[in-house]
Design an enzyme around this catalytic site. Structure first.
Site, PDB file in Angstrom:
ATOM      1  N   HIS A 285      86.607  23.832  67.017  1.00 36.11           N
ATOM      2  CA  HIS A 285      85.557  22.046  67.610  1.00 36.11           C
ATOM      3  C   HIS A 285      84.035  23.586  66.089  1.00 36.11           C
ATOM      4  O   HIS A 285      84.472  24.546  66.805  1.00 36.11           O
ATOM      5  CB  HIS A 285      85.176  22.505  68.236  1.00 36.11           C
ATOM      6  CG  HIS A 285      84.043  22.181  69.034  1.00 36.11           C
ATOM      7  ND1 HIS A 285      83.794  20.734  69.320  1.00 36.11           N
ATOM      8  CD2 HIS A 285      82.913  22.579  69.642  1.00 36.11           C
ATOM      9  CE1 HIS A 285      82.433  20.263  69.803  1.00 36.11           C
ATOM     10  NE2 HIS A 285      81.804  21.777  69.792  1.00 36.11           N
ATOM     11  N   ASP A 287      80.246  23.695  66.491  1.00 34.73           N
ATOM     12  CA  ASP A 287      78.637  23.114  66.365  1.00 34.73           C
ATOM     13  C   ASP A 287      78.003  23.624  65.261  1.00 34.73           C
ATOM     14  O   ASP A 287      77.619  24.246  64.930  1.00 34.73           O
ATOM     15  CB  ASP A 287      78.538  24.016  68.005  1.00 34.73           C
ATOM     16  CG  ASP A 287      79.758  24.422  69.132  1.00 34.73           C
ATOM     17  OD1 ASP A 287      79.579  22.559  69.284  1.00 34.73           O
ATOM     18  OD2 ASP A 287      79.701  24.647  69.957  1.00 34.73           O
ATOM     19  N   ASP A 397      82.871  17.933  73.383  1.00 37.76           N
ATOM     20  CA  ASP A 397      81.933  18.976  73.923  1.00 37.76           C
ATOM     21  C   ASP A 397      80.581  18.481  74.725  1.00 37.76           C
ATOM     22  O   ASP A 397      79.856  19.579  74.899  1.00 37.76           O
ATOM     23  CB  ASP A 397      81.984  19.998  72.947  1.00 37.76           C
ATOM     24  CG  ASP A 397      81.308  21.207  73.550  1.00 37.76           C
ATOM     25  OD1 ASP A 397      81.479  21.640  74.907  1.00 37.76           O
ATOM     26  OD2 ASP A 397      80.538  21.932  72.829  1.00 37.76           O
ATOM     27  N   HIS A 607      74.504  18.304  69.667  1.00 36.36           N
ATOM     28  CA  HIS A 607      75.281  18.326  71.704  1.00 36.36           C
ATOM     29  C   HIS A 607      74.394  19.582  71.517  1.00 36.36           C
ATOM     30  O   HIS A 607      74.946  19.653  72.910  1.00 36.36           O
ATOM     31  CB  HIS A 607      76.096  18.074  72.015  1.00 36.36           C
ATOM     32  CG  HIS A 607      77.350  18.404  71.321  1.00 36.36           C
ATOM     33  ND1 HIS A 607      78.537  18.658  70.709  1.00 36.36           N
ATOM     34  CD2 HIS A 607      77.497  19.545  71.715  1.00 36.36           C
ATOM     35  CE1 HIS A 607      79.080  18.956  71.057  1.00 36.36           C
ATOM     36  NE2 HIS A 607      78.833  20.338  70.667  1.00 36.36           N
TER      37      HIS A 607
HETATM   38 ZN    ZN Z   1      80.338  21.929  70.957  1.00 33.45          ZN
END
Ligand code: ZN
Length: 1113
Positions: A285, A287, A397, A607
């Site tokens: 993951h 971000d 997420d 997000h």
């Molecule tokens: Zn995230």
């Protein structure tokens, strides 16, 4: 009719969220004797039974003697019957039994059944002991039958002798401990011949085992849930026959129930279904921005994915999945050789793109069209680089999931959905891991929440066990997906993780096997093997991070304004290409620039960016993106406006008059509105004001013009000399408020005034009374004759709440903030403008020692809305600012706009699920309605709401200090409006009003010859609940000659939850009209009527409908 025959059950009946204890209770009753045994399995264990065929004679042996067979045969026998008593204890009775097979027993396997409640021996008539029986009630002891004939013949005769001992298997009392009752008697309960129901008796045996598996194995074992599910399925299949006619159906049902049991035990042999199956996939993951800026994410993506490629080379069994087209594009640009490797390993099935969106976006705050573009840009990218689209929608997420996502993901070619974030709920545990998620419009996607509750698995024994233990739908599926590898800041799997999984993969003792598989492979297997999945309807509300609807107000505002601006650019640019009044062959649709600007908007919807939870460093870059969108978007908008209204070859102004063009981009007409004009844009010398009572100059020198009868989707010109018809001015006067309206508040910090004066503002639609602080005392809706504000309470009150969460500063506003709030300090209102087009009250509230709020309260002559144009200079620490309206409306739920529709949420805290939604997300409107009347609250860039009883609050600003210590410490400008309406929400025009509150008419000054005044309606939609939201040129326009044809995409949505058929009239000259999905793939033809001018479009509740038109340019 055969009642017992299997009727197909509807899907819904078979997809219940079953309560374990109640289901176990149901299963127990199925085989229990006593209550209900006339309707349970016990009642069908026998096909035939006859006592008449059995004739008995008895000889009591005196003095408790135990004699030989020969002696017994010499005894004196007398007839006896079922029901007779035999005793006392330890005495013996010999019976002679004569049986004649009745005609209807012919061909059956026939048993002799004898239950004296005691032990006995069966003898042949020539003195051979055959078998011992035990009578009584104890199922584990009882054995009362003897096989008489495998294939009986009618009239066939049998003779038997019985030696009955007056004791049980364990003595007289069936236990050794107490002194036996030496005078006990036993009743002969049964002496029958019978035919067993073999299937039913086998089913009983299986069913007892199933119940034992449910009760005696650990609940987290796969076989435990499987056995419970199997027992329940058997009961659903089982039917009783009441009479002869229904017998056939009963036999079929029994065979089916028996078959379910047989299959269960066949499937659960060692190594079979009872092992939970974990599908493991490497993941990382990343971000897109969070505790690092976008530029670092470009390098994070490169570093992480390059490492994973080395593992793929080393281990051909290793599979890895990565999402977010934006990150792929960055790697493609920055590391082209790495990107080639990724493409190569994609072909080998090891590097697996997933998600189908541009970034893993926030799904609370993004508009419906933004979600569409996330999918459109994402899927187009993946298809262009890998030759295929993603099939799994992947958002592990994100902070909550809009109820329109199932429809949009499906329209983008994805029927599977994955997240794990709902495991972060801090009040209620979500009840499912594998289920069908049904959206607002009832579209379903197969959804999976990995039960390890993480997207960054570390490949430990504990996590393998958690996959099994925490899986809440084991009855319906024995599979789960496990995502391993370091995440958030990237990295991904380490090689020892891959090695550990290989060692654990088939280890004895663990209740699961582990195999590597991509997300698509997992979901396909899940789809094929799962059964009766539970359905979850509506939004997936995250009971956490509720502050993200409000934190970083400016980002939210820029997002909303960018969405509106790009919509306008697309709308206007498309009109230029199709304007029948003006051929603009020079004008080119700005496709590539729009593409660039949309991508800037989309990446900022990541997000942690749009929710307001990133570093200041990130927001510096984010604001640059938005300013680019704002400046470039306005340039495109002005280019389109110039092309639409270019006066081109007119060299002199002679004969021309000043006019304005007003463009209504919405699909509804506007009865009246007041537009503002910048005088500098008008031709010098234009006489606007004169002495007319229906014109107005604003305090800052702008011209106000009342325009009415604006048509939908139209360009209309208005000469600035004509008085509008039906004009009623808005008026304001100073009033003395009745003494009973001097309201109490929590604060003593008023600026003291000597008299209780206030203001009354009235127009054709409403009468509003304000106190001297600009707080709403009364709002009377003249049409419905309803008062909007609860008597003796005040609206437009600013409240401050202590906003200290337990962690996750920028993310969370916690439930206890509601316990600690107070009124902000207030200031005094004055009249800034006094009509006739517009009245403005101006008030400046000190709020606190550090912060102040300035507000212009605006009522125009055009409608019944009160607008609050607000500026806040905000410098607080862990305070939240809300505005409060006590609405005089009784309803158990409030209605909030969501993407392409609305969602209703409770206005009470009855249950923990209701309470958990103490702060919720809404888009352009929130509404509270009762029968006949309602009040809506609109906004131009806010998203946080809470409604309790009639008190509706909108969250305006927060002041968290982490991860960005400067969050919201600046001047904020935003607007909101209160709108009372006749009729409940469904009968109101709230959707239209809120839409038009955001998508204001575009005003463009022009010089025009009065004879050339125009009124061009481009679209007219017959059904007001069917909204034309987007007008754009297709991403891949059809036709070789772009100068002749325009390929236009129209996107509509149904906004109130109804169905119908819309007639959409257009000015376009349509050659062809086809439905399309949100990826713009052509689908069925749309019916066209009126010589190519009218589209006939059927629609259902909350449906998003896209249409591609090939129009003549
Ligand atoms: Zn995230």
């Amino acid at each position: 009719m055969i009642r017992g025959a299997k009727q197909p059950l509807t899907n819904n009946l078979n997809t219940l969220q079953k309560h374990r204890d109640i289901t176990i209770g149901r299963l127990e009753k199925f085989i229990q004797r006593g209550e209900f045994d006339d309707v349970n399995l016990n009642t069908v264990l026998w096909k035939k039974r006859s006592g008449k065929a059995v004739v008995l004679e008895v000889f009591p042996v005196p003095d408790r003697k135990r004699i030989s067979f020969e002696e017994a045969m010499k005894g004196e026998y007398k007839p006896t019957n079922v029901g007779e008593w035999f005793g006392p204890s330890f005495s013996t009775f010999w019976f002679k039994v004569s049986i004649e097979i009745p005609a209807d027993f012919e061909g059956h396997q026939v048993l002799f059944e004898f239950d004296s409640g005691t032990e006995l021996m069966i003898w042949s008539t020539d003195g051979v002991p055959i078998t011992g029986l035990t009578g009584g009630d104890n199922d584990e002891d009882r054995h009362v039958d003897y096989l008489l004939a495998e294939n009986a013949v009618a009239g066939q005769k049998f003779e038997l002798c019985l030696e009955m001992a007056c004791n049980g298997r364990n003595g007289i009392n069936n236990t050794d401990i107490p002194e036996p009752d030496m005078n006990k008697y036993w009743q002969l309960r049964m002496a029958d011949i019978s035919v067993r129901n073999k299937l039913a008796q086998e089913l009983l045996m299986y069913f007892k085992l199933l119940l034992q598996l449910v009760k005696d194995t650990p609940q987290e074992w796969q076989i435990n849930s499987d056995a419970l599910y199997c027992g329940d399925s058997i009961m659903n299949a089982f039917r009783l026959d009441d009479d002869e006619e229904e017998h056939e159906g009963f036999e079929m049902a029994l065979a089916e129930a028996h078959g379910i049991a047989v299959k269960f035990f066949a499937d659960h042999q060692k190594g079979g279904r009872s092992l939970h199956q974990i599908y493991a996939i490497g993941h990382c993951h990343i971000d897109t921005a969070w505790l690092w800026p976008y530029d670092e994410t470009k390098r994070k993506s490169g570093r992480s994915w390059a490492r994973q490629i080395t593992f793929m080379k080393r281990n051909p069994n290793f599979k890895f999945t990565a999402s977010q087209a934006q990150q792929y594009e960055w790697v493609e640009q920055k590391y082209p050789t790495l990107f080639k490797d990724m493409q190569e390993f994609e072909k080998k099935g090891q590097f697996l793109p997933v998600g189908g969106t541009w970034v893993e976006m926030d799904c609370n705050l993004t508009s419906g069209e933004s979600l569409v573009r996330q999918f459109l840009y994402g899927q187009r990218y993946f298809e262009s680089r890998f030759g295929k689209r993603c099939t799994v929608f992947w958002l592990p997420d994100t902070f909550g999931y809009s109820s329109q996502l199932p429809q949009l993901a499906t329209s983008a070619g994805m029927k599977y959905f994955l997240t794990q974030k709902i495991s972060w709920n801090n009040i209620n545990k979500f009840p499912n891991n594998t289920f069908k998620w049904a959206g607002l419009d009832n579209t379903e996607v197969l959804s999976h929440f990995p039960p390890a509750d993480t997207y960054s698995g570390q490949c430990t024994v504990g996590e393998v066990l958690k996959n099994v233990h925490n899986h809440r739908d084991k009855a319906y599926s024995n599979k789960s997906l496990y995502l391993f590898g370091n995440g958030d800041g990237g990295g991904g799997p380490l090689y020892p993780m891959i090695e550990r999984l290989e060692v654990l993969g088939n280890l004895e003792g663990l209740p699961a096997t582990i195999q590597t598989a991509g997300p698509a492979e997992f979901f396909k297997d899940l789809e094929e093997t799962s059964r009766d999945l539970v359905r979850w309807k509506g939004e997936l509300y995250l009971e956490f991070h509720r502050g993200t609807y409000t934190s970083h107000g400016l980002v939210k505002k820029f997002n909303r304004k960018s969405e509106i601006l790009l919509r306008e650019v697309e709308f206007l640019s498309t009109l230029v290409l199709t304007n029948p009044h003006k051929k603009n062959s020079d004008f080119t649709y700005p496709a590539s620039e729009l593409n660039r600007l949309w991508k800037l908007v989309l990446v900022n919807q990541f997000h942690d960016v749009l929710p307001g939870t990133s570093l200041k460093l990130v927001y510096d870059e984010v604001m640059d993106f938005y300013r680019d969108v704002e400046a470039s978007g306005h340039k495109l908008k002005n280019d389109a406006l110039r092309a639409l209204f270019d006066t081109g070859n007119l060299t002199s102004n002679s004969g021309l008059k000043q006019a304005i063009a007003v463009i209504n981009t919405t699909s509804w007409p506007i009865d009246a509105t007041v537009v503002e004009l910048n005088m500098s844009e008008l031709t010098p010398g234009v006489e606007l004001y004169g002495s007319s009572t229906w014109r107005q100059c604003s305090k800052d020198g702008r011209a106000l013009v009342y325009v009415n009868d604006l048509q939908s989707g139209s360009l209309q010109s208005f000469a600035l000399g004509n008085k509008p018809s039906e004009f009623v001015p808005v008026i304001v006067q100073r009033i003395i408020l009745p003494s009973n309206s001097s309201k109490q508040t929590d604060s003593d910090d008023f600026i003291h005034v000597t008299e209780e004066t206030g203001f009354e503002i009235e127009n054709k639609f409403i009468n509003a009374k304000f106190d001297q602080h600009g707080r709403l005392v009364s709002l009377y809706d003249r049409e419905s004759q309803h008062e909007s504000i609860i008597p003796d309470q005040l609206g437009n009150v600013f409240k401050l709440f202590e906003d200290i969460p337990t962690g996750w500063d920028a993310w969370d506003i916690e439930v206890f903030h509601l316990q600690k709030g107070w009124d902000a300090k207030v200031g005094l209102a004055t009249v800034e403008e006094a009509g006739p087009l517009r009245v403005i009250l101006k008030v400046k509230h000190p709020l606190t020692k550090r912060s102040s709020l300035e507000q212009r309260i605006i009522i125009t002559a055009a409608d019944g809305m009160i607008e609050f144009d607000t500026k806040v200079d905000w410098h607080e620490n862990r305070l939240c600012l809300k505005v409060e309206f006590p609405l005089n409306v009784n309803c158990d739920f409030a209605t909030y706009e969501t993407q392409f529709g609305y969602i209703q949420r409770p206005t009470h805290y009855n249950t923990s699920w209701d309470l958990a939604r103490f702060e919720v997300c809404g888009h352009r409107y929130a509404d509270l309605s009762e029968y006949g009347f309602g009040v809506a609250l609109f906004n131009d860039c806010k998203y946080g709401y809470s409604t309790l009883g009639g008190i509706m609050r909108m969250s305006l600003l927060r002041s968290p200090k982490g991860p960005d210590g400067t969050t919201d410490m600046e001047i904020h400008n935003f607007r909101y409006a209160l709108y009372p309406h006749k009729g409940s929400f469904l009968a109101s025009d709230v959707v239209k009003k809120a839409y038009q509150y955001n998508e204001k008419p575009i005003v463009h000054p022009i010089m025009i010859n009065s004879s050339l005044l125009f009124n061009t309606e481009f679209f007219r939609v017959s059904e007001s609940n069917f909204v034309l939201d987007t007008v754009k040129v297709a991403e891949d326009p059809r036709g070789s000659n772009q100068n002749e044809n325009v390929d236009i995409v129209l996107r509509f949505y149904e906004s109130y939850g109804g169905r119908g058929v819309a007639r959409v009239e257009t000015l376009f000259n349509i050659k062809e009209a086809r439905f399309c999905n949100i990826l713009e793939d052509l689908e069925d033809h749309v019916t066209i009527e009126d010589n190519g001018k009218t589209l006939v479009i059927p629609f259902g509740p909350f449906k998003v409908v896209s249409v591609r038109l090939l129009a003549v340019r």
